[in-house]
Design an enzyme around this catalytic site. Structure first.
Site, PDB file in Angstrom:
ATOM      1  N   LYS A  13       0.410   3.393  -2.899  1.00 37.21           N
ATOM      2  CA  LYS A  13      -0.716   4.301  -3.092  1.00 37.21           C
ATOM      3  C   LYS A  13      -0.257   5.756  -3.195  1.00 37.21           C
ATOM      4  O   LYS A  13      -0.896   6.567  -3.865  1.00 37.21           O
ATOM      5  CB  LYS A  13      -1.726   4.141  -1.939  1.00 37.21           C
ATOM      6  CG  LYS A  13      -2.520   2.839  -2.036  1.00 37.21           C
ATOM      7  CD  LYS A  13      -3.327   2.527  -0.778  1.00 37.21           C
ATOM      8  CE  LYS A  13      -4.131   1.227  -0.970  1.00 37.21           C
ATOM      9  NZ  LYS A  13      -4.618   0.646   0.289  1.00 37.21           N
ATOM     10  N   VAL A  60       1.089  -3.781   3.914  1.00 36.48           N
ATOM     11  CA  VAL A  60       1.039  -5.074   4.605  1.00 36.48           C
ATOM     12  C   VAL A  60       2.271  -5.935   4.344  1.00 36.48           C
ATOM     13  O   VAL A  60       2.409  -7.014   4.918  1.00 36.48           O
ATOM     14  CB  VAL A  60      -0.235  -5.879   4.258  1.00 36.48           C
ATOM     15  CG1 VAL A  60      -1.475  -5.180   4.796  1.00 36.48           C
ATOM     16  CG2 VAL A  60      -0.349  -6.132   2.769  1.00 36.48           C
ATOM     17  N   TYR A  76      -3.672  -2.027 -10.386  1.00 33.62           N
ATOM     18  CA  TYR A  76      -3.597  -1.909  -8.923  1.00 33.62           C
ATOM     19  C   TYR A  76      -2.669  -2.973  -8.316  1.00 33.62           C
ATOM     20  O   TYR A  76      -1.801  -2.672  -7.490  1.00 33.62           O
ATOM     21  CB  TYR A  76      -4.998  -2.030  -8.327  1.00 33.62           C
ATOM     22  CG  TYR A  76      -5.024  -1.989  -6.822  1.00 33.62           C
ATOM     23  CD1 TYR A  76      -4.688  -0.827  -6.132  1.00 33.62           C
ATOM     24  CD2 TYR A  76      -5.374  -3.118  -6.084  1.00 33.62           C
ATOM     25  CE1 TYR A  76      -4.700  -0.796  -4.741  1.00 33.62           C
ATOM     26  CE2 TYR A  76      -5.397  -3.085  -4.699  1.00 33.62           C
ATOM     27  CZ  TYR A  76      -5.062  -1.931  -4.032  1.00 33.62           C
ATOM     28  OH  TYR A  76      -5.064  -1.897  -2.657  1.00 33.62           O
ATOM     29  N   SER A 120       0.800  -1.234   0.000  1.00 32.24           N
ATOM     30  CA  SER A 120       0.000   0.000   0.000  1.00 32.24           C
ATOM     31  C   SER A 120       0.829   1.279   0.000  1.00 32.24           C
ATOM     32  O   SER A 120       0.281   2.361  -0.206  1.00 32.24           O
ATOM     33  CB  SER A 120      -0.931   0.036   1.211  1.00 32.24           C
ATOM     34  OG  SER A 120      -1.981  -0.875   1.033  1.00 32.24           O
ATOM     35  N   TYR A 164      -3.938   3.315   8.046  1.00 29.60           N
ATOM     36  CA  TYR A 164      -5.176   2.543   8.206  1.00 29.60           C
ATOM     37  C   TYR A 164      -5.986   3.087   9.392  1.00 29.60           C
ATOM     38  O   TYR A 164      -6.007   4.296   9.610  1.00 29.60           O
ATOM     39  CB  TYR A 164      -4.864   1.051   8.382  1.00 29.60           C
ATOM     40  CG  TYR A 164      -4.081   0.453   7.255  1.00 29.60           C
ATOM     41  CD1 TYR A 164      -4.506   0.549   5.928  1.00 29.60           C
ATOM     42  CD2 TYR A 164      -2.892  -0.223   7.501  1.00 29.60           C
ATOM     43  CE1 TYR A 164      -3.781  -0.022   4.892  1.00 29.60           C
ATOM     44  CE2 TYR A 164      -2.168  -0.802   6.464  1.00 29.60           C
ATOM     45  CZ  TYR A 164      -2.620  -0.699   5.163  1.00 29.60           C
ATOM     46  OH  TYR A 164      -1.903  -1.265   4.151  1.00 29.60           O
TER      47      TYR A 164
END
Lengths: 310, 310, 310, 310
Positions: free
Chosen positions: A71, A263, A193, A68, A245
């Site tokens: 992102k 993660v 993605y 992530s 998160y």
């Protein structure tokens, strides 16, 4: 804030030693087999400064799955590509919901809360897949430029594993499409993605590649503008409210830096006008954040007095 | 960051003039009659710095209803009184829900998301009502100490009006009590809460009273420690992620300062190591934030380059 | 459908014997001390028919706390008092949520889904408290009329216990009031509601008192119209979709009768054009329905072929 | 309940005439072009009885898109195929949520509330796609058997249109798959589901094809058991609590028959031990139910005294 990092290197080594056994408090991500196989005892940390220094300790040159953390890079590319029209399709508010929740997306009629939750990153993936002839190559090329290294790779094993376990992300994407907020075909969106998520980089590479966020948008190695100063500000703001998160508030409360985790066990923190810290250790806490990664960044921020809230 | 504020005073006046007609974009809070009667054209702004200077423009000495800005002060008192045990009863995560929503409170079994939403402030009110022999007097006394003025008052008219329209807050309080997370009787909790909300202060008074947040917990006027440096940091973090209702993310994105607003039209912003800005103009945008208040703080932050995310 | 119930009495006794140990599968309601004290091994069953017969077995004449079964009677009184205007303030759709959930009430802006969930029954209590000079006396008087007995009582111990643990119901009531859907003061509403719940009746009394629902609104004992045939139909419909908490669908699926349960362990089932069954055994399943009560009614309905869905 | 239907035929014609202009109160489904093209003024009604009579009025022999009425037939096939193990993967409770909501599905971890909402029907489609070598052919063959006519068809135009606008259904299916509650590949599941929805039948055909539900599982034309008496009961129960979307409670309240509607404008109602009514008129009310369809069935049920709740 020019300073000599020699002493800091020893300090990093000491902090890392203190964390020696702490990784056992966490649990390696096991939702895909490819991540579950990683050695949980590996750990590394690196600090890159905007004046061009870079130091590290532990496995700071070992590539890991950035997941992530990607992102951030997708967001930069999308902001550069379509400008402020992006914010008509996605919000910038913290979510208060699990990162992969579909409930809020339904309530808010297919407009993701922010680019750091999965729905938001899928929307960004749609922007890229729709606006680049080959968005996956463009992404990889962008990462290599920022890291200053052609060694940045896609882990095909992780990519295939993600794809095979991507049903929830597919659900999020189809739901957005049902609201008219996805342009490309869903398989293209998911393929972009999962490609992003499957990039592998080391702590040193990640720390260096994000320096533009600490430096008003400019990469200090190449002096090129990666994004505008305004957009660097905006991204740091989003990372501060939404990067960790459902532990984002607690991280601001106790550490006080724009940050993002993945993660794969990586955590990055931006220190405006100073540099970027990247820590890595695969075992995660229940929020999906690296146990040791958070500990290391907490210690460094406290030791150096880096918080933006003082 | 010692600087001469003389030039700034003129700048403030100019910025205020630019906003002359902008208040018409908003709508004065009308959920209670006492607030609806305020003259919508009033506006003021003040800046207090940690080196003891204070400047202002417009109605910067006119008292107004501080409303939710009081949540900061209640939080400080509760943190001082019961220490970190507070965080077993309340969280510090952004909510992603309207400030008076009862849904998230039910999901999370009576644990409020953070102290800046109504449920959180009611829990704080319970802590105070349970730990002070007269929490309302203690609160008023605390406010007068921080403002350096005995003139700080409770507006009885507003208080009665709040009480008469407090059914939703009563619902939130009873729901928390059903989960065992409220100790005092609900009428006492509500009475404390509405007393807090009904305090009236001017821009100058509010800006001065919050300097400790910009100064590592210490009031620069009295040199007394209002809270620890660590708690000042924590409060700034909470204000950054959750201070501006459901516009908190956008405010971080575009302004970049810890801030809190109230439906009385006040907005405060903390600039760590510099000072505090307070702006006031009653008409609100759809999020419940003062239209002109946000405009003024945005302009000042940009003019002076105050964002914490650069 | 005139039939001799002599054989049936023996059948009832046999069915009850089969359930002898089954109550151990459940758990007596313990959210208030007054209910937790009941002997879990007690059980009874009664059938009243519209031709005036009544039979029973076990403790069929022992009074127990009718709890939510009272929601039926409150509803009848409110329908009689304010007519169809009631349905502007409450819906008649099944809820799909726990019976005491506050989430749906928020979504639907203070309009309860139906009169069988707590929010709905509190709204009914408001109608009664607002339209009767003494709604509690009126309710008790109505119950005595229907049961044909002055022995029907309020259990003060249960009432006080309910009141002391009524925070969630208070939250529901204040939330409705915040939406303008409650007229009376909340303490009056709660007082009426808990009075209703605290009525004690036996299986025989309950079965007899509900015969009007099986008889197009007319009490066969007195030939008086308790409600219109249309309203008897409507109440049976509501009981069929919403009478057994979050097990209503399953009860329809496997039994097929309009029914209502209470956490005191009572269950009633209406058999249109035949009569009413009432079973009682305190231990509850996880849905809050009497384990043995459901078993008994299931057996009786199957034995006699009473389902409305065949 | 043998009766002469001659008089009834005239009555049907009269009721239909009364509805002549009422279709203008509704709006033809327009989420797919293929449905939006239907003439809104068409209407028909038919009654089939278990003793083999069938009467109708209006366009009672005109085929229309049965849409969600197909959910009944899919359910029967799945119950017959895998027995009670079905109920480990799907519930039978009313939903209290819009028929295509994804929120409840997330809350309940991928277990659909009942077979009449979209998520439930998609799960049924998965059962069929996984257990038949060609589930679409099997479905069509089943429909032809029940209707007693080889003329029952799939409308390819509707099918393609559904597929092109099926993103929300895809989201529901992928979400269930992420919870491990879907076995087949999603495209197969969707293909079966949209095939079901695209079947065209007339009022007469539909009424006849559902007679087994009024006749304890047996088709009176062929004397074959379509399902067990117990399963016919269960399906009628589900239709009673959940067949009319978010208007199911109101339909029970005012009509009192197991029923199912489709966005093609069809409505069927089962009258246990008597027969089946089918009405059709394309314009829908805001709940997605045919305005005239509901009116006609309401009138017929009242005229003949058919409700199961009396």
């Amino acid at each position: 804030m020019k300073q000599d990092l020699t002493d800091l290197r020893e300090k990093l080594q000491a902090l890392l030693s203190e964390q020696h056994m702490q990784y056992q408090q966490g649990k390696v991500a096991d939702y895909i087999p490819a991540l579950a196989e990683v050695n949980p005892a590996l750990m590394g940390v690196a600090i890159a400064t905007i004046d061009g220094q870079i130091i590290g300790a532990g496995q700071d040159k070992t590539p890991f799955s950035i997941q992530s953390i990607s992102k951030i890079f997708g967001l930069v590319m999308a902001m550069n590509r379509i400008g402020d029209s992006l914010w008509q399709r996605i919000n910038m508010e913290p979510s208060g919901q699990p990162f992969n929740s579909i409930i809020q997306l339904e309530w808010e009629k297919g407009i993701p809360r922010n680019p750091m939750i999965n729905a938001g990153a899928l929307l960004i993936a749609d922007v890229l897949a729709s606006h680049f002839s080959s968005s996956k190559l463009a992404f990889l090329s962008f990462m290599r430029q920022l890291a200053g290294s052609e060694a940045v790779q896609i882990d095909r094993n992780v990519y295939q594993s993600e794809l095979a376990h991507g049903n929830r992300n597919a659900a999020l994407a189809y739901l957005m499409k049902s609201f008219g907020n996805i342009d490309a075909e869903i398989p293209s969106v998911l393929s972009h993605y999962f490609t992003q998520c499957s990039v592998t980089m080391s702590c040193q590479q990640l720390a260096r590649s994000l320096l533009f966020l600490a430096n008003k948008g400019k990469d200090p190695y190449t002096n090129s503008n990666i994004c505008s100063a305004k957009d660097a500000h905006r991204i740091n703001a989003i990372l501060s409210t939404s990067g960790m998160y459902d532990q984002s508030g607690e991280f601001a409360f106790s550490v006080g830096l724009p940050a993002k985790s993945g993660v794969g066990g990586g955590v990055i923190a931006v220190v405006p006008s100073f540099g970027v810290i990247c820590a890595w250790s695969p075992p995660l806490n229940p929020y999906g954040n690296s146990v040791v990664g958070i500990n290391l960044i907490t210690d460094i921020a406290e030791t150096l007095g880096l918080s933006i809230y003082h």
